[in-house]
Design a protein around this motif. Structure first.
Motif, PDB file in Angstrom:
ATOM      1  N   ARG A 155     -81.567  48.870  30.431  1.00 39.83           N
ATOM      2  CA  ARG A 155     -80.255  48.827  31.086  1.00 39.83           C
ATOM      3  C   ARG A 155     -79.326  49.909  30.540  1.00 39.83           C
ATOM      4  O   ARG A 155     -78.578  50.539  31.288  1.00 39.83           O
ATOM      5  CB  ARG A 155     -79.644  47.433  30.943  1.00 39.83           C
ATOM      6  CG  ARG A 155     -80.372  46.450  31.858  1.00 39.83           C
ATOM      7  CD  ARG A 155     -80.030  45.023  31.538  1.00 39.83           C
ATOM      8  NE  ARG A 155     -78.664  44.691  31.922  1.00 39.83           N
ATOM      9  CZ  ARG A 155     -78.034  43.579  31.523  1.00 39.83           C
ATOM     10  NH1 ARG A 155     -78.644  42.727  30.738  1.00 39.83           N
ATOM     11  NH2 ARG A 155     -76.808  43.327  31.915  1.00 39.83           N
TER      12      ARG A 155
ATOM     13  N   GLU B 113     -80.483  53.192  31.944  1.00 37.67           N
ATOM     14  CA  GLU B 113     -80.055  53.366  33.343  1.00 37.67           C
ATOM     15  C   GLU B 113     -78.578  53.764  33.424  1.00 37.67           C
ATOM     16  O   GLU B 113     -78.190  54.578  34.262  1.00 37.67           O
ATOM     17  CB  GLU B 113     -80.348  52.098  34.148  1.00 37.67           C
ATOM     18  CG  GLU B 113     -81.846  51.992  34.441  1.00 37.67           C
ATOM     19  CD  GLU B 113     -82.291  50.621  34.946  1.00 37.67           C
ATOM     20  OE1 GLU B 113     -81.453  49.693  34.988  1.00 37.67           O
ATOM     21  OE2 GLU B 113     -83.483  50.488  35.275  1.00 37.67           O
ATOM     22  N   ALA B 114     -77.758  53.222  32.525  1.00 36.37           N
ATOM     23  CA  ALA B 114     -76.333  53.600  32.491  1.00 36.37           C
ATOM     24  C   ALA B 114     -76.193  55.058  32.038  1.00 36.37           C
ATOM     25  O   ALA B 114     -75.379  55.812  32.586  1.00 36.37           O
ATOM     26  CB  ALA B 114     -75.577  52.664  31.548  1.00 36.37           C
TER      27      ALA B 114
ATOM     28  N   ASP C 106     -77.147  57.257  34.900  1.00 41.65           N
ATOM     29  CA  ASP C 106     -76.041  57.370  35.874  1.00 41.65           C
ATOM     30  C   ASP C 106     -75.114  58.515  35.486  1.00 41.65           C
ATOM     31  O   ASP C 106     -74.713  59.313  36.328  1.00 41.65           O
ATOM     32  CB  ASP C 106     -75.184  56.089  35.861  1.00 41.65           C
ATOM     33  CG  ASP C 106     -75.681  55.067  36.838  1.00 41.65           C
ATOM     34  OD1 ASP C 106     -76.635  55.370  37.571  1.00 41.65           O
ATOM     35  OD2 ASP C 106     -75.103  53.964  36.858  1.00 41.65           O
ATOM     36  N   GLY C 107     -74.780  58.566  34.207  1.00 37.56           N
ATOM     37  CA  GLY C 107     -73.882  59.614  33.714  1.00 37.56           C
ATOM     38  C   GLY C 107     -74.526  60.985  33.748  1.00 37.56           C
ATOM     39  O   GLY C 107     -73.856  62.000  33.948  1.00 37.56           O
TER      40      GLY C 107
ATOM     41  N   GLY D   2     -76.986  61.870  35.852  1.00 41.83           N
ATOM     42  CA  GLY D   2     -77.380  62.250  37.216  1.00 41.83           C
ATOM     43  C   GLY D   2     -78.874  62.464  37.389  1.00 41.83           C
ATOM     44  O   GLY D   2     -79.311  63.252  38.227  1.00 41.83           O
TER      45      GLY D   2
ATOM     46  N   CYS E 172     -72.369  49.175  29.091  1.00 47.57           N
ATOM     47  CA  CYS E 172     -72.956  50.095  30.085  1.00 47.57           C
ATOM     48  C   CYS E 172     -72.011  51.220  30.494  1.00 47.57           C
ATOM     49  O   CYS E 172     -72.422  52.382  30.568  1.00 47.57           O
ATOM     50  CB  CYS E 172     -73.445  49.317  31.307  1.00 47.57           C
ATOM     51  SG  CYS E 172     -75.056  48.575  31.019  1.00 47.57           S
ATOM     52  N   SER E 173     -70.739  50.904  30.720  1.00 47.49           N
ATOM     53  CA  SER E 173     -69.842  51.989  31.153  1.00 47.49           C
ATOM     54  C   SER E 173     -69.628  52.980  30.009  1.00 47.49           C
ATOM     55  O   SER E 173     -69.519  54.193  30.252  1.00 47.49           O
ATOM     56  CB  SER E 173     -68.533  51.454  31.724  1.00 47.49           C
ATOM     57  OG  SER E 173     -67.882  50.707  30.753  1.00 47.49           O
TER      58      SER E 173
ATOM     59  N   THR F 294     -72.531  55.355  30.058  1.00 43.68           N
ATOM     60  CA  THR F 294     -72.394  56.362  31.125  1.00 43.68           C
ATOM     61  C   THR F 294     -71.442  57.475  30.681  1.00 43.68           C
ATOM     62  O   THR F 294     -71.744  58.671  30.853  1.00 43.68           O
ATOM     63  CB  THR F 294     -71.875  55.681  32.417  1.00 43.68           C
ATOM     64  OG1 THR F 294     -72.796  54.662  32.779  1.00 43.68           O
ATOM     65  CG2 THR F 294     -71.742  56.680  33.551  1.00 43.68           C
TER      66      THR F 294
ATOM     67  N   LYS G  94     -72.079  61.597  29.964  1.00 46.81           N
ATOM     68  CA  LYS G  94     -71.275  62.676  30.577  1.00 46.81           C
ATOM     69  C   LYS G  94     -70.716  63.595  29.497  1.00 46.81           C
ATOM     70  O   LYS G  94     -70.718  64.827  29.651  1.00 46.81           O
ATOM     71  CB  LYS G  94     -70.123  62.064  31.382  1.00 46.81           C
ATOM     72  CG  LYS G  94     -70.561  61.428  32.683  1.00 46.81           C
ATOM     73  CD  LYS G  94     -69.340  60.882  33.409  1.00 46.81           C
ATOM     74  CE  LYS G  94     -69.755  60.105  34.649  1.00 46.81           C
ATOM     75  NZ  LYS G  94     -68.629  59.335  35.211  1.00 46.81           N
TER      76      LYS G  94
END
Ligand SMILES: Cc1cc2nc3c(=O)[nH]c(=O)nc-3n(C[C@H](O)[C@H](O)[C@H](O)COP(=O)(O)O)c2cc1C
Length: 134
Positions: free
Chosen positions: A16, A19-20, A23-24, A26, A118-119, A122, A126
């Motif tokens: 998990r 996956e986060a 997301d960040g 890409g 999770c956030s 991400t 980034k």
């Protein structure tokens, strides 16, 4: 810039977080059990796993052993656990011995706070990408 996210997860927590991070970044998060070696060289590799009885999974160690300075420019580590950061320390040592640069900074999520972290994972990804571009 070529980026990849790879992880090993027995119970799903590290998946998990991977996956986060993905997301960040890409890009997809791919388990080392699905793809046992990088199919092409990358500039930045996010690599993560957890400790089980104080050691990382043999699958993750075997994956790290496949990496070389020719296939990966820099590694950023992440881990989940109950208390230990040992997976990160052991991977850092192994990769540095192979001459692969590893970021000092890594992402940690306690096993009881996966959803809550999770956030942050991400955003961490980034920020690492931005650093790479500087
Ligand atoms: C068999 C087993 C052994 C574990 N041993 C440790 C340990 O030595 N140190 C620790 O901090 N956490 C330990 N944990 C907790 C896991 O590292 C933690 O749940 C982690 O988030 C699991 O990641 P995963 O869901 O990606 O497999 C253990 C969990 C299991 C199931």
């Amino acid at each position: 810039m070529r980026t990849a996210v790879r992880y090993y997860s027995k119970l799903g927590n590290t998946r998990r977080i991977a996956e986060a991070i993905a997301d960040g970044a890409g890009v997809p998060a791919i388990s080392v059990t699905e793809e046992p070696a990088l199919s092409e060289p990358v500039d930045l590799l996010f690599l993560g796993g957890a400790p089980y009885a104080n050691i990382m999974a043999p699958e993750l160690r075997a994956y790290a052993e496949t990496l070389t300075p020719n296939t990966v420019g820099r590694v950023v580590l992440f881990t989940t656990s109950n208390w230990s950061r040992r997976t990160v320390l052991a991977l850092k040592k192994l990769l540095k011995q192979k001459g692969i640069p590893v970021a000092d900074e890594y992402f940690y999520a306690h096993m009881t706070r996966i959803k809550a972290r999770c956030s942050a994972a991400t955003e961490f990804a980034k920020a690492q990408l931005l650093k790479e571009k500087l």
